[in-house]
Write a protein that holds these residues in place. Structure first.
Motif, short mmCIF file in Angstrom:
data_model
loop_
_atom_site.label_atom_id
_atom_site.label_comp_id
_atom_site.label_asym_id
_atom_site.label_seq_id
_atom_site.Cartn_x
_atom_site.Cartn_y
_atom_site.Cartn_z
N GLN A 12 0.68 -1.04 0.01
CA GLN A 12 -0.17 0.01 0.06
C GLN A 12 0.75 1.28 -0.01
OE1 GLN A 12 -2.92 -0.44 3.14
NE2 GLN A 12 -3.69 -1.91 2.30
N TYR A 13 2.05 1.18 0.71
CA TYR A 13 2.74 2.38 0.60
C TYR A 13 4.25 2.14 0.09
CZ TYR A 13 -0.84 3.76 3.75
OH TYR A 13 -1.98 3.94 4.22
N ALA A 16 7.15 3.80 1.50
CA ALA A 16 7.90 3.76 2.79
C ALA A 16 8.62 2.34 2.68
CB ALA A 16 6.41 3.47 3.79
N TYR A 34 10.03 6.53 7.86
CA TYR A 34 8.63 6.46 7.44
C TYR A 34 7.87 7.96 7.67
CZ TYR A 34 8.91 1.49 8.12
OH TYR A 34 9.51 0.15 8.01
N GLU A 38 6.18 10.07 4.76
CA GLU A 38 4.91 10.60 4.93
C GLU A 38 4.77 12.19 4.56
OE1 GLU A 38 1.36 11.01 8.52
OE2 GLU A 38 3.39 10.21 8.99
#
Length: 119
Positions: A12-13, A16, A34, A38
């Motif tokens: 999903q990320y 990251a 992270y 973000e």
């Protein structure tokens, strides 16, 4: 980052996950990677904002944060560890980067209450 929730984060990320792969497992340099991803994603989403600043890692000291909060702002995003002390609440605060030879910085609640933004 291959099992459990880490596997979901990886899919999903992906940014990251890429940041995570830049350092070895357990390396202290991994701390904040992270958060940096973000914050940079939020900055891209909002687009250029006049006078905005991003304080990451060693730049995110209590002094720098207080100075930044003196400026007019529309959004404030703080990705940090913090702690609340209900008795007495004056000992609540936000953990910041070390500065002036101190092992850890702290922005305490009384400091932020006494700091008034400029008009």
């Amino acid at each position: 980052m291959g099992a459990g929730i880490a596997k979901n984060i990886r899919h999903q990320y992906p940014a990251a996950y890429e940041a995570d792969q830049l350092t070895a497992k357990g390396d202290r340099k991994k701390l904040g990677t992270y958060s940096a991803v973000e914050v940079q994603a939020i900055a891209r989403h909002l687009g250029p904002v006049e006078g905005s600043q991003i304080l990451l890692r060693q730049d995110a000291t209590a002094k720098q944060l207080l100075e930044a909060l003196q400026q007019p702002f529309q959004f404030v995003h703080i990705a940090s560890h913090s702690f609340a002390n209900t008795e007495p609440p004056g000992f609540s605060g936000i953990a910041c980067a070390p500065e002036d030879g101190l092992p850890a910085g702290l922005l305490s609640l009384p400091t932020t209450e006494n700091s008034k933004p400029q008009p």
